[in-house]
Enzyme design. Structure first.
Site, short mmCIF file in Angstrom:
data_model
loop_
_atom_site.label_atom_id
_atom_site.label_comp_id
_atom_site.label_asym_id
_atom_site.label_seq_id
_atom_site.Cartn_x
_atom_site.Cartn_y
_atom_site.Cartn_z
N HIS A 1 12.51 -5.36 8.70
CA HIS A 1 13.09 -6.72 8.66
C HIS A 1 14.41 -6.75 7.89
CE1 HIS A 1 9.45 -8.80 10.30
NE2 HIS A 1 8.84 -7.77 9.76
N ASN B 1 5.30 -13.84 11.94
CA ASN B 1 6.13 -13.29 13.02
C ASN B 1 6.16 -14.28 14.18
OD1 ASN B 1 6.88 -10.84 11.87
ND2 ASN B 1 5.19 -9.70 12.78
FE1 HDE Z 1 5.61 -7.05 6.83
N1 HDE Z 1 6.73 -6.12 5.40
N2 HDE Z 1 4.22 -5.62 6.67
N3 HDE Z 1 4.56 -7.88 8.36
N4 HDE Z 1 7.00 -8.46 7.02
C1 HDE Z 1 7.93 -6.52 4.95
O1 HDE Z 1 8.55 -6.60 2.68
C2 HDE Z 1 4.12 -4.73 5.67
C3 HDE Z 1 3.36 -7.45 8.85
C4 HDE Z 1 6.92 -9.57 7.80
O2 HDE Z 1 12.43 -12.01 5.73
C5 HDE Z 1 8.40 -5.72 3.77
O3 HDE Z 1 10.17 -7.53 1.40
C6 HDE Z 1 2.92 -3.96 5.79
C7 HDE Z 1 2.74 -8.46 9.67
C8 HDE Z 1 8.14 -10.33 7.69
O4 HDE Z 1 12.24 -10.93 3.84
C9 HDE Z 1 7.23 -4.76 3.51
C10 HDE Z 1 2.30 -4.42 6.93
C11 HDE Z 1 3.61 -9.50 9.67
C12 HDE Z 1 8.93 -9.63 6.78
C13 HDE Z 1 6.27 -5.14 4.60
C14 HDE Z 1 3.11 -5.46 7.46
C15 HDE Z 1 4.74 -9.12 8.85
C16 HDE Z 1 8.19 -8.47 6.37
C17 HDE Z 1 9.77 -5.12 3.92
C18 HDE Z 1 1.01 -3.94 7.55
C19 HDE Z 1 3.49 -10.82 10.41
C20 HDE Z 1 10.34 -9.98 6.33
C21 HDE Z 1 10.69 -5.91 3.03
C22 HDE Z 1 -0.10 -4.00 6.71
C23 HDE Z 1 2.35 -11.59 10.02
C24 HDE Z 1 10.36 -10.99 5.22
C25 HDE Z 1 9.84 -6.78 2.28
C26 HDE Z 1 11.80 -11.35 4.90
C27 HDE Z 1 8.65 -7.54 5.45
C28 HDE Z 1 5.07 -4.53 4.70
C29 HDE Z 1 2.78 -6.14 8.66
C30 HDE Z 1 5.86 -10.00 8.67
C31 HDE Z 1 7.57 -3.29 3.51
C32 HDE Z 1 2.47 -2.84 4.87
C33 HDE Z 1 1.37 -8.36 10.36
C34 HDE Z 1 8.48 -11.63 8.41
O5 HDE Z 1 6.66 -4.99 2.27
#
Ligand code: HDE
Length: 686
Positions: free
Chosen positions: A72, A145
């Site tokens: 992201h 999302n």
């Molecule tokens: Fe994320 N995700 N994600 N994700 N995600 C990040 O956090 C992660 C997942 C989502 O505009 C990171 O600060 C793991 C689902 C958004 O700043 C990180 C898993 C959904 C954003 C991270 C998921 C999301 C992130 C990277 C699986 C929808 C951007 C930078 C277990 C429900 C937020 C940060 C923004 C960002 C980890 C799966 C949505 C690495 C480990 C499911 C919208 O922490």
């Protein structure tokens, strides 16, 4: 000759400080006399180490970048508010859900997932839809999302998924694309990703605008009321603007013509006062429903169809303010799934549990330490007090003696105290079991909802899914990976499998993958899963590209402009020169864009108002011809006014037109705009 600070060498003088213009200083506040020249002995001598003005300036510049988000990375942030329609006090004690009509400030960041910060907006990708609610009980982050399911069922697979999607590590490409071997190798080895595979191959991953897409919290959460009773909940954002996507061919071209297409769209809409709105909906259900539902409500690769649990609309979010500073707000904002408020709680969804670790961890690195909550965009807007202290860049430094608790200092001196009345309490769910690494049996059905999604689409949308799979797998060089991916498709739909197999030119249909759980082929179609079945009934907020030439008819232009305005649509004038055109009536109309920079993929519909001579001249310009031929190929509505024949022919429009091409006479502008409400003339596709 030495150059003074106020002379740029061209004889022009820089603005000097004084009056309203502040003095330039260093970060230490020392006034700077010369911001043009380094300190040196003699005009041609070496730079002196003593020059703290130059050193401080360059030192700071050298440290401007912070790590981009590991996923992201490319995003766009906006301010707004959430307004509650009705109280939810029976379901949740959350302060934000108590008082109808009350507005809570929000910050939203939309993003793509795989591409780096500088990648193009219209990559085929999931879009992040992260909302920070600054509630009176602290910050609640709904980090969602634009797709309601996810690729994987357990957080431990997230690094593998993202490694596979990102550029391949040996060659460093492809950027912001899933059309490569590693991605489909991983997907084809992970049957649990098949439902998501259908969503990402659909037009959901190429939205026309952030304004025209839904948002989903994905996981099942809990709402807990004041009596401690819990209900399960799934969160939905429904755009008041309706749903809309682009075609893949448009996406490819938009990325070249305007890599900032989505952020520019949002900027323009908000600058124009056309504030996008989403309604917040909840699907609420209890243990009894959860126990009887065909799938496990803790499995993030599954939806609960709206036909089974209707979405109850509880409020509205309006985005109405651009950021003042992109870095300070959009870059530094830190969303975190663990930011939750009393009245809302987690469930045991294994993806959610893993996310609760990941976000705080990655933000500590990205923002440089534990005090990123002190940055204004991340700080709560309600009072907050605790005994946390020190660390890099600490900005909240409490006064007084007590920095621990319990203490016997008493009163205000003793600092804050825990509050059993208001404080967050976890829902006291019973948990027991053997400590093992297990995937529940109830997560084993990977194909039934993928099939349901596919069958819920219109014919046009199904064709797009097949085309997208063929495109992506055609970029995969390893035939065995292509075949392995196709082997999953018969479990979803035989016809889809056949189309993709043929599209790829595979020698024969691969044997269907053995499902871990029998496929339920009888799930009911859910109309809410289609974009086209939920299209808007208005052209509001959309954009017409109006191609003009010298000698264009004034009345026609005027009529189109006012019809568009009445609908709430925008018109952008495109002309052979950016200086614009002179109409038949002698009026000068400035162009917003020169034709080379404004292909029709940037518009929802196009209109051409030209003189006969203007049409001839435009017909000789390749970009003007493509303006029409692309609009036609992309099923757009086209209005032709004045004497456009030479250009229409050169642009390859069919003799006699079709139902999507309208000759613009004196009173037809309104009819054209009304026609545009359908967004595309899909009949042309068949
Ligand atoms: Fe994320 N995700 N994600 N994700 N995600 C990040 O956090 C992660 C997942 C989502 O505009 C990171 O600060 C793991 C689902 C958004 O700043 C990180 C898993 C959904 C954003 C991270 C998921 C999301 C992130 C990277 C699986 C929808 C951007 C930078 C277990 C429900 C937020 C940060 C923004 C960002 C980890 C799966 C949505 C690495 C480990 C499911 C919208 O922490």
């Amino acid at each position: 000759m030495t150059r003074s600070s106020n002379d740029n060498g061209n004889g022009e003088t820089h603005q000097q400080s004084g009056g309203d213009v502040p003095d330039l200083t260093t970060a230490q506040g020392i006034p700077v006399s010369d911001n043009q020249n380094t300190l040196r002995p003699g005009p041609r001598g070496p730079a002196l180490l003593e020059d703290f003005v130059m050193r401080e300036k360059i030192f700071h510049f050298d440290h401007e970048r912070i790590p981009e988000r590991v996923v992201h990375a490319r995003g766009y942030g906006l301010h707004g508010h959430f307004e509650l329609y009705e109280t939810l006090s029976d379901l949740s004690a959350a302060d934000i859900f108590q008082r109808p009509g009350e507005k809570t400030p929000v910050f939203v960041r939309f993003s793509t997932v795989a591409g780096n910060k500088g990648s193009a907006d219209l990559a085929r990708d999931v879009r992040g839809f992260a909302v920070k609610f600054y509630t009176q009980d602290g910050n609640w982050d709904l980090v969602g999302n634009n797709i309601p399911v996810f690729f994987i069922q357990d957080a431990i697979k997230f690094p593998d998924l993202i490694h596979a999607a990102k550029p391949e590590p040996d060659r460093g490409f492809p950027q912001a694309q899933t059309a490569h071997d590693n991605f489909w190798d991983f997907m084809s080895l992970m049957p649990e990703s098949m439902h998501m595979a259908m969503w990402i191959m659909s037009d959901r991953t190429i939205p026309r605008s952030f304004r025209f897409m839904e948002g989903f919290g994905v996981h099942t959460f809990r709402l807990v009321n004041a009596e401690g009773q819990s209900h399960y909940v799934k969160f939905h954002w429904k755009p008041k603007q309706g749903l809309q996507s682009v075609l893949w061919d448009e996406a490819v071209k938009v990325n070249g013509a305007d890599p900032d297409f989505h952020r520019r769209d949002m900027w323009n809409a908000i600058e124009a006062g056309d504030y996008p709105e989403w309604e917040l909906g909840i699907q609420v259900f209890d243990d009894e429903f959860a126990d009887n539902f065909e799938f496990d409500v803790l499995d993030p690769t599954k939806i609960i169809p709206e036909e089974q649990v209707p979405v109850r609309i509880i409020g509205k979010m309006t985005l109405n303010r651009l950021v003042d500073n992109f870095f300070a707000e959009t870059e530094q904002v830190a969303f975190c799934t663990q930011n939750i408020v009393p009245g809302i709680d987690f469930t045991n969804d294994p993806l959610l549990q893993g996310r609760n670790f990941s976000y705080l961890d990655t933000q500590t690195k990205r923002l440089g330490g534990p005090n990123f909550t002190h940055i204004p965009i991340n700080a709560p807007k309600c009072p907050f007090h605790n005994f946390q202290q020190d660390g890099h860049m600490a900005m909240h430094n409490p006064k007084g003696r007590a920095n621990y608790e319990p203490n016997s200092w008493g009163g205000a001196q003793g600092g804050p105290r825990e509050t059993p009345r208001r404080g967050f309490r976890s829902y006291p769910e019973q948990v027991q079991g053997e400590k093992r690494r297990l995937r529940p049996e109830s997560f084993a059905d990977h194909y039934s909802q993928a099939r349901q999604f596919y069958l819920s689409q219109t014919e046009v949308e199904q064709a797009h899914i097949a085309d997208a799979l063929v495109f992506e797998l055609s970029k995969v060089k390893t035939v065995a990976i292509r075949e392995r991916m196709v082997s999953h498709l018969p479990n979803i739909d035989e016809d889809l499998a056949k189309k993709v197999c043929e599209g790829l030119g595979l020698a024969k249909m691969p044997q269907a993958a053995e499902p871990a759980h029998p496929v339920n082929r009888n799930l009911s179609v859910s109309d809410k899963l289609s974009i086209l079945k939920n299209a808007p009934d208005s052209f509001k907020g959309r954009k017409i590209g109006l191609l003009l030439s010298d000698g264009a008819d004034d009345a026609l232009i005027e009529a189109l402009m006012s019809a568009a305005k009445a609908e709430g649509a925008m018109v952008e004038v495109v002309a052979p020169r950016v200086g614009g055109v002179t109409t038949a009536g002698g009026k000068a109309i400035e162009a917003d864009e020169k034709i080379d920079g404004a292909p029709s993929v940037l518009y929802d519909a196009v209109a051409v108002i030209v003189s006969a001579e203007g049409a001839e001249k435009l017909a000789a310009i390749p970009q003007a011809r493509q303006f029409l031929s692309d609009a036609y190929a992309h099923y757009k509505f086209i209005a032709l006014g004045g004497e456009p024949d030479a250009l229409a022919r050169a642009g390859g429009l069919p003799e006699g037109g079709d139902g999507g091409i309208l000759a613009l006479g004196g009173t037809d502008a309104g009819a054209f705009v009304a026609q545009c409400r359908a967004l595309r003339f899909w009949d042309r596709a068949s």
